[in-house]
Design a protein around this motif. Structure first.
Motif, PDB file in Angstrom:
ATOM      1  N   ILE A 110       0.840  -1.200   0.000  1.00 45.48           N
ATOM      2  CA  ILE A 110       0.000   0.000   0.000  1.00 45.48           C
ATOM      3  C   ILE A 110       0.873   1.246   0.000  1.00 45.48           C
ATOM      4  CG2 ILE A 110      -1.639   1.322   1.391  1.00 45.48           C
ATOM      5  CD1 ILE A 110      -3.316  -0.900   1.312  1.00 45.48           C
ATOM      6  N   SER A 111       1.971   1.178   0.735  1.00 44.02           N
ATOM      7  CA  SER A 111       2.860   2.318   0.805  1.00 44.02           C
ATOM      8  C   SER A 111       3.467   2.615  -0.568  1.00 44.02           C
ATOM      9  CB  SER A 111       3.957   2.031   1.820  1.00 44.02           C
ATOM     10  OG  SER A 111       4.799   3.134   1.955  1.00 44.02           O
ATOM     11  N   VAL A 112       3.879   1.555  -1.252  1.00 41.31           N
ATOM     12  CA  VAL A 112       4.452   1.750  -2.586  1.00 41.31           C
ATOM     13  C   VAL A 112       3.384   2.328  -3.511  1.00 41.31           C
ATOM     14  CG1 VAL A 112       5.430   0.570  -4.592  1.00 41.31           C
ATOM     15  CG2 VAL A 112       6.179  -0.042  -2.283  1.00 41.31           C
ATOM     16  N   TYR A 113       2.163   1.886  -3.354  1.00 36.96           N
ATOM     17  CA  TYR A 113       1.079   2.424  -4.179  1.00 36.96           C
ATOM     18  C   TYR A 113       0.918   3.920  -3.951  1.00 36.96           C
ATOM     19  CZ  TYR A 113      -3.561   3.492  -5.903  1.00 36.96           C
ATOM     20  OH  TYR A 113      -4.609   4.081  -6.555  1.00 36.96           O
ATOM     21  N   PHE A 114       0.912   4.363  -2.707  1.00 36.33           N
ATOM     22  CA  PHE A 114       0.666   5.778  -2.426  1.00 36.33           C
ATOM     23  C   PHE A 114       1.916   6.653  -2.569  1.00 36.33           C
ATOM     24  CE2 PHE A 114      -3.164   4.277  -0.027  1.00 36.33           C
ATOM     25  CZ  PHE A 114      -4.093   4.973  -0.792  1.00 36.33           C
ATOM     26  N   PHE A 115       3.058   6.132  -2.152  1.00 38.29           N
ATOM     27  CA  PHE A 115       4.257   6.972  -2.144  1.00 38.29           C
ATOM     28  C   PHE A 115       5.247   6.640  -3.250  1.00 38.29           C
ATOM     29  CE2 PHE A 115       3.270   7.105   2.591  1.00 38.29           C
ATOM     30  CZ  PHE A 115       2.629   8.334   2.506  1.00 38.29           C
ATOM     31  N   THR A 131       9.031   8.879   3.474  1.00 38.46           N
ATOM     32  CA  THR A 131       9.588   8.261   2.266  1.00 38.46           C
ATOM     33  C   THR A 131      10.464   9.218   1.458  1.00 38.46           C
ATOM     34  OG1 THR A 131       7.586   8.836   1.076  1.00 38.46           O
ATOM     35  CG2 THR A 131       7.703   6.626   2.004  1.00 38.46           C
ATOM     36  N   ASN A 132      10.635  10.451   1.955  1.00 39.79           N
ATOM     37  CA  ASN A 132      11.532  11.356   1.232  1.00 39.79           C
ATOM     38  C   ASN A 132      12.805  11.613   2.023  1.00 39.79           C
ATOM     39  OD1 ASN A 132      10.349  12.706   3.299  1.00 39.79           O
ATOM     40  ND2 ASN A 132       9.947  14.596   2.156  1.00 39.79           N
ATOM     41  N   LEU A 133      13.103  10.743   2.992  1.00 41.36           N
ATOM     42  CA  LEU A 133      14.260  10.957   3.848  1.00 41.36           C
ATOM     43  C   LEU A 133      15.548  10.628   3.084  1.00 41.36           C
ATOM     44  CD1 LEU A 133      14.597  11.763   6.866  1.00 41.36           C
ATOM     45  CD2 LEU A 133      14.930   9.333   7.351  1.00 41.36           C
ATOM     46  N   PRO A 134      16.531  11.557   3.100  1.00 40.40           N
ATOM     47  CA  PRO A 134      17.785  11.307   2.374  1.00 40.40           C
ATOM     48  C   PRO A 134      18.464  10.023   2.851  1.00 40.40           C
ATOM     49  CG  PRO A 134      17.684  13.570   3.157  1.00 40.40           C
ATOM     50  CD  PRO A 134      16.497  12.876   3.727  1.00 40.40           C
ATOM     51  N   TRP A 135      19.137   9.337   1.938  1.00 43.88           N
ATOM     52  CA  TRP A 135      19.672   8.003   2.214  1.00 43.88           C
ATOM     53  C   TRP A 135      20.626   7.981   3.397  1.00 43.88           C
ATOM     54  CZ3 TRP A 135      24.869   7.032   2.093  1.00 43.88           C
ATOM     55  CH2 TRP A 135      25.680   7.974   1.448  1.00 43.88           C
ATOM     56  N   TRP A 136      21.466   9.011   3.518  1.00 49.42           N
ATOM     57  CA  TRP A 136      22.493   8.949   4.577  1.00 49.42           C
ATOM     58  C   TRP A 136      21.875   9.073   5.960  1.00 49.42           C
ATOM     59  CZ3 TRP A 136      22.763  13.542   7.293  1.00 49.42           C
ATOM     60  CH2 TRP A 136      22.194  14.665   6.661  1.00 49.42           C
ATOM     61  N   SER A 138       8.731  16.096   7.571  1.00 54.96           N
ATOM     62  CA  SER A 138       8.097  16.514   6.319  1.00 54.96           C
ATOM     63  C   SER A 138       7.705  15.240   5.590  1.00 54.96           C
ATOM     64  CB  SER A 138       9.077  17.356   5.502  1.00 54.96           C
ATOM     65  OG  SER A 138       9.910  16.546   4.725  1.00 54.96           O
ATOM     66  N   TRP A 139       6.408  15.096   5.340  1.00 58.24           N
ATOM     67  CA  TRP A 139       5.933  13.842   4.754  1.00 58.24           C
ATOM     68  C   TRP A 139       5.387  14.077   3.352  1.00 58.24           C
ATOM     69  CZ3 TRP A 139       5.056  15.191   9.872  1.00 58.24           C
ATOM     70  CH2 TRP A 139       5.605  14.330  10.833  1.00 58.24           C
ATOM     71  N   PRO A 140       5.720  13.234   2.406  1.00 60.18           N
ATOM     72  CA  PRO A 140       5.191  13.403   1.049  1.00 60.18           C
ATOM     73  C   PRO A 140       3.666  13.238   1.034  1.00 60.18           C
ATOM     74  CG  PRO A 140       7.026  11.871   1.070  1.00 60.18           C
ATOM     75  CD  PRO A 140       6.656  12.128   2.500  1.00 60.18           C
ATOM     76  N   GLU A 141       3.027  13.954   0.125  1.00 57.31           N
ATOM     77  CA  GLU A 141       1.598  13.761  -0.102  1.00 57.31           C
ATOM     78  C   GLU A 141       1.417  12.433  -0.834  1.00 57.31           C
ATOM     79  OE1 GLU A 141      -1.128  15.345   0.543  1.00 57.31           O
ATOM     80  OE2 GLU A 141      -0.496  17.352   1.227  1.00 57.31           O
ATOM     81  N   PRO A 142       0.373  11.696  -0.552  1.00 59.98           N
ATOM     82  CA  PRO A 142       0.178  10.440  -1.279  1.00 59.98           C
ATOM     83  C   PRO A 142      -0.187  10.696  -2.746  1.00 59.98           C
ATOM     84  CG  PRO A 142      -1.665  10.881   0.195  1.00 59.98           C
ATOM     85  CD  PRO A 142      -0.629  11.928   0.483  1.00 59.98           C
ATOM     86  N   ILE A 143       0.097   9.745  -3.604  1.00 61.05           N
ATOM     87  CA  ILE A 143      -0.256   9.719  -5.030  1.00 61.05           C
ATOM     88  C   ILE A 143       0.499  10.757  -5.863  1.00 61.05           C
ATOM     89  CG2 ILE A 143      -2.127   9.822  -6.755  1.00 61.05           C
ATOM     90  CD1 ILE A 143      -2.798   7.547  -5.042  1.00 61.05           C
ATOM     91  N   VAL A 144       0.507  12.035  -5.421  1.00 59.22           N
ATOM     92  CA  VAL A 144       0.970  13.105  -6.330  1.00 59.22           C
ATOM     93  C   VAL A 144       2.422  13.000  -6.753  1.00 59.22           C
ATOM     94  CG1 VAL A 144      -0.754  14.828  -5.712  1.00 59.22           C
ATOM     95  CG2 VAL A 144       1.333  14.635  -4.351  1.00 59.22           C
ATOM     96  N   SER A 145       3.289  12.484  -5.876  1.00 58.35           N
ATOM     97  CA  SER A 145       4.692  12.489  -6.307  1.00 58.35           C
ATOM     98  C   SER A 145       5.299  11.100  -6.232  1.00 58.35           C
ATOM     99  CB  SER A 145       5.498  13.482  -5.483  1.00 58.35           C
ATOM    100  OG  SER A 145       5.097  13.454  -4.131  1.00 58.35           O
ATOM    101  N   CYS A 191       4.409   8.372   7.634  1.00 61.01           N
ATOM    102  CA  CYS A 191       5.611   7.560   7.464  1.00 61.01           C
ATOM    103  C   CYS A 191       5.316   6.381   6.545  1.00 61.01           C
ATOM    104  CB  CYS A 191       6.090   7.041   8.814  1.00 61.01           C
ATOM    105  SG  CYS A 191       6.771   8.334   9.851  1.00 61.01           S
ATOM    106  N   THR A 192       6.407   5.800   6.022  1.00 56.89           N
ATOM    107  CA  THR A 192       6.305   4.724   5.033  1.00 56.89           C
ATOM    108  C   THR A 192       5.213   3.701   5.355  1.00 56.89           C
ATOM    109  OG1 THR A 192       8.688   4.903   4.765  1.00 56.89           O
ATOM    110  CG2 THR A 192       7.629   2.951   3.821  1.00 56.89           C
ATOM    111  N   GLY A 193       5.307   3.119   6.546  1.00 58.38           N
ATOM    112  CA  GLY A 193       4.454   1.961   6.787  1.00 58.38           C
ATOM    113  C   GLY A 193       3.307   2.209   7.724  1.00 58.38           C
ATOM    114  N   GLU A 194       3.118   3.445   8.175  1.00 55.10           N
ATOM    115  CA  GLU A 194       2.115   3.652   9.213  1.00 55.10           C
ATOM    116  C   GLU A 194       0.753   4.032   8.668  1.00 55.10           C
ATOM    117  OE1 GLU A 194       3.620   6.886  11.609  1.00 55.10           O
ATOM    118  OE2 GLU A 194       2.719   8.393  10.318  1.00 55.10           O
TER     119      GLU A 194
END
Ligand code: SF4
Ligand code: SF4
Lengths: 443, 333
Positions: free
Chosen positions: B36-41, B92-97, B142-149, B197-200
């Protein structure tokens, strides 16, 4: 209504391979080795010596104290040795060896198969014959039965419980006995009721033996006061305290006995042995033994003379399978692994189980992950993970406080642990150490 | 007898649960929420999850092999679960490091300093998460909006979580009825159509996984039930007293990390109590602290803190809350 105990328990694969095999009489072995410690309590004292001729059913060792039991010769022949021998405990202990000749029974023993329903024995005679016949708890506990036939002063019992649960996987000796010796068993129950002066007897049988439930239920109609109660298939349903809780909803207090809550429990095999002793004048010299295993050719139930080497039973069931990894005296949950197959069948041997080598090894041990599974399966409401840790680190005060002595050694905790932790091994160590500490404190 | 047989004490048979099977059971239970997370984010969810898992497993391996000089036990799946749960608690927009730092703290500080699996007092994934939350408050909120990006990672369009909207609105004096218009409806909250957050986000997927864990007996119901119940009752009382300034209990149950926390984080074996009664105390504590932080505290969400605080009480609970012993209370009838 299906009854069960409320707390804990597991359901291992039942594997009752030999449930359909009628009891067969095992041919007489060439020699028997009859241990003098087949029961809980003091070893019996031999009454015969090397060279003596004995008859089947002859009294050969006497009960030495109150908690002890008589022993009788299971064959006719010559005593070849009275010496220490390895038995199922893994220790060398005194035993009487007899080389077998043609069967000749001691006078006065009724060896016929005819049912004797007619109870003439008085209460005193019932207990005396039970004592004379050397009867011990045949469910595996081997506690001398005459003690459990008397209610201590100041206590009362109002109901007799007969244990036909046979909750150990693989074993079927009680199951076959209930099917094939049902009437004798019923008379045995009447005898115990008469001695204890109780009006009610409940026979608890797990639901995986519907034929035994039906058979005994229909027989029970002809015997006043007895009732068959089906039980859920759950291990350790046949544990004394669990069975009492399941059937009459009474909890034996910690450190107490069933009689503290007004009941006495006897195994079906014991009730049958009491029938034989009282009605047939026959001492306990043979019993039903299940011989089973996944790879065994013909899993069977045999009527076996006490003292017969285990190897004879295995031969008669098709021989030892190629990759046998473990030989167990008893069931997979509480049985004892044997060191070899020369070890004799004793009064407490309900089965011989052969486990393939692939299953004989334990899981690798990893850290306790505190999954709480051991706690949720413990029928005594203990915390096995904690008892194990405390024993490992020798914190005996904690072992005692956390009631290790309540542990009935059912093995459910070790069975369920996903980390393969040797819980019961350490708890046993803790129990024996704490018992020693308590004893020394009293002195 | 000329061959070797094993002689060991009883029991001689064993159940087939292993640590590995239990851990992978948790992983399977988390998969619907990941989908579901991959679907939205979109790719952000995949990137964050992958980095988190890979770094958690790698750190566990490296620390065990080169620092502790012991046999690495990464195959037991516990590092995988920690990695997955850490990712589920990050945007889901958290920088890798930042994720890598979180993984290092989770495994290194949260788990290995205490001696590895079974010995850690705090939930490792939450140790990692809270460390990041304190060290990188801006990136972590800061959390991404679902679907849009769905095709963007760190440059995703962001929005506020419903809990943040409510918290800010109420403290600025906006009545609850007006705020309700600005946040997703119950159905969207339930399915997961909201920033977070990703899975919540998806209560639905998380509860489905929880049901799977219950039927496989990986967890028991006590902890989730006591958390849900205490949150429901606490927020319910506040809402009944003053519906203008308080969100309703259903909103509190479905928003933020409550379901993820109650079903997957608080039920962590090592860091939760050993008896059902202890689990109730633990769960009620988490529920009450969560609501207290959400309503009276500085942050809009408090599940992580609540669980960590109650983790600290677990040794105490285990010491004094004992299972009901057989034959303890003599009540016969
Ligand atoms: S079952 Fe094993 S791993 Fe689980 S708590 Fe008990 S000892 Fe620990
Ligand atoms: S062996 Fe003892 S501690 Fe383990 S489950 Fe049985 S009674 Fe409980």
């Amino acid at each position: 209504m299906i009854q069960t105990f409320p707390r804990g328990g597991i359901h291992p694969p039942e594997d009752k391979f030999s449930a359909g095999s009628p009891i067969k009489v095992l041919p007489l072995p060439k020699t028997v080795n009859i241990p003098l410690s087949q029961h809980i309590g003091a070893p019996s004292e031999p009454l015969v010596k090397k060279g003596d001729k004995v008859k089947t059913g002859q009294w050969i060792a006497k009960c030495k104290s109150f908690v002890s039991a008589n022993v009788h010769s299971s064959v006719t022949g010559t005593v070849t040795k009275v010496d220490k021998l390895m038995d199922s405990s893994g220790y060398k202990r005194m035993a009487i060896s007899i080389s077998t000749e043609e069967d000749q029974w001691e006078e006065g023993i009724d060896t016929s198969d005819t049912l004797n329903r007619n109870i003439v024995a008085t209460a005193d005679e019932i207990i005396q014959k039970t004592l004379d016949a050397g009867i011990v708890g045949l469910g595996g506990a081997t506690f001398p039965s005459h003690i459990k036939l008397s209610v201590p002063k100041g206590k009362t019992a109002d109901v007799l419980i007969i244990n036909g649960a046979e909750c150990e996987p693989c074993l079927t000796s009680d199951h076959r006995l209930m099917l094939e010796k049902g009437e004798e068993l019923m008379v045995g129950i009447q005898l115990i009721m008469k001695k204890l002066n109780v009006k009610k007897a409940l026979i608890g049988i797990e639901k995986n033996k519907p034929d035994a439930i039906n058979h005994l239920s229909s027989l029970a109609k002809g015997f006043g006061g007895t009732e068959v109660r089906p039980l859920k298939v759950k291990y350790p349903q046949g544990g004394e305290k669990q069975l009492i809780k399941a059937l009459i909803n009474r909890e034996v207090p910690s450190g107490g006995l069933p009689v503290d809550v007004g009941t006495v429990v006897h195994n079906v095999g014991t009730a049958y042995a009491i029938y034989e002793a009282v009605q047939k004048n026959k001492p306990l010299i043979e019993r039903v033994v299940t011989v089973t295993g996944k790879d065994l050719q013909t899993p069977s139930n045999f009527m076996v003379r006490i003292g017969t080497p285990v190897s004879e039973l295995i031969e008669a069931a098709g021989g030892l399978p190629e990759d046998t990894g473990k030989i167990i005296n008893g069931g997979p949950m509480m049985g004892k692994a044997l060191i070899n197959t020369d070890i004799p069948v004793t009064k407490g041997t309900s089965g011989i189980l052969l486990i393939p080598s692939a299953e004989a090894k334990r899981k690798p041990v990893v850290n306790c992950i505190r999954c709480t599974k051991c706690i949720s399966v413990c029928p005594m409401g203990l915390e096995p993970y904690l008892l194990q840790q405390a024993s490992e680190y020798k914190k005996w005060d904690i072992v005692e406080e956390e009631r290790a002595l309540d542990c009935m050694e059912c093995g459910s905790c070790s069975y369920i642990c996903p980390s393969g932790r040797p819980l019961l091994d350490y708890i046993r160590l803790g129990k024996s150490t704490v018992s020693k500490i308590i004893r020394s404190r009293k002195q | 007898m000329d061959k070797l047989i094993t002689v060991s004490p009883s029991p001689h048979v064993y159940g087939d649960d292993t640590v590995k099977k239990l851990m992978y059971g948790v992983v399977y239970a988390l998969l619907p929420a990941l989908l579901i997370s991959v679907y939205f984010f979109g790719i952000g969810a995949l990137i964050v999850t992958t980095i988190s898992i890979v770094s958690c497993v790698a750190f566990e391996y490296l620390i065990q092999k080169y620092l502790m000089k012991s046999e690495p036990s990464i195959s037991d799946g516990s590092a995988l679960v920690t990695g997955l749960l850490l990712a589920f608690n990050l945007p889901t927009n958290l920088p890798w490091w930042i994720i890598v730092i979180g993984a290092l703290v989770a495994i290194g500080v949260g788990k290995m300093t205490f001696g590895g699996l079974g010995n850690n007092p705090f939930n490792p994934a939450l140790v990692g998460r809270v460390f990041l939350f304190i060290s990188f408050p801006v990136q972590m909120t800061s959390w991404p909006e679902p679907i849009v990006s769905r095709l963007q990672y760190t440059d995703a369009v962001t929005g506020a979580t419903p809990l943040a909207v409510v918290k800010e609105g109420l403290s600025a004096g906006v009545p609850m009825s007006r705020l309700l218009e600005q946040i997703p409806g119950y159905m969207e909250l339930f399915i997961g159509y909201l920033p977070g957050c990703t899975g919540e986000i998806s209560a639905l997927a998380l509860l489905a996984g929880g049901l799977y864990m219950l039927t496989r007996k990986i967890i028991t119901w006590h902890i989730p039930a006591s958390i849900f119940l205490s949150v429901f009752i606490f927020t319910g009382i506040l809402w009944l007293i003053n519906p203008y300034d308080n969100a309703d209990p259903l909103f509190h149950l479905l928003s933020g990390g409550l379901v993820l926390g109650a079903v997957y984080m608080a039920t962590d074996y090592v860091t939760s109590p050993m008896t059902p009664k202890g689990m109730w105390i633990f769960g009620i504590g988490i529920g009450v602290i969560t609501v207290a932080i959400r309503i009276y505290g500085a942050y809009p969400e408090g599940v992580s803190f609540a669980i960590l605080i109650m983790n600290a009480f677990v040794p105490l609970i285990n010491k004094y809350v004992k299972p009901k012993r057989f034959g303890e209370e003599v009540k016969n009838g």
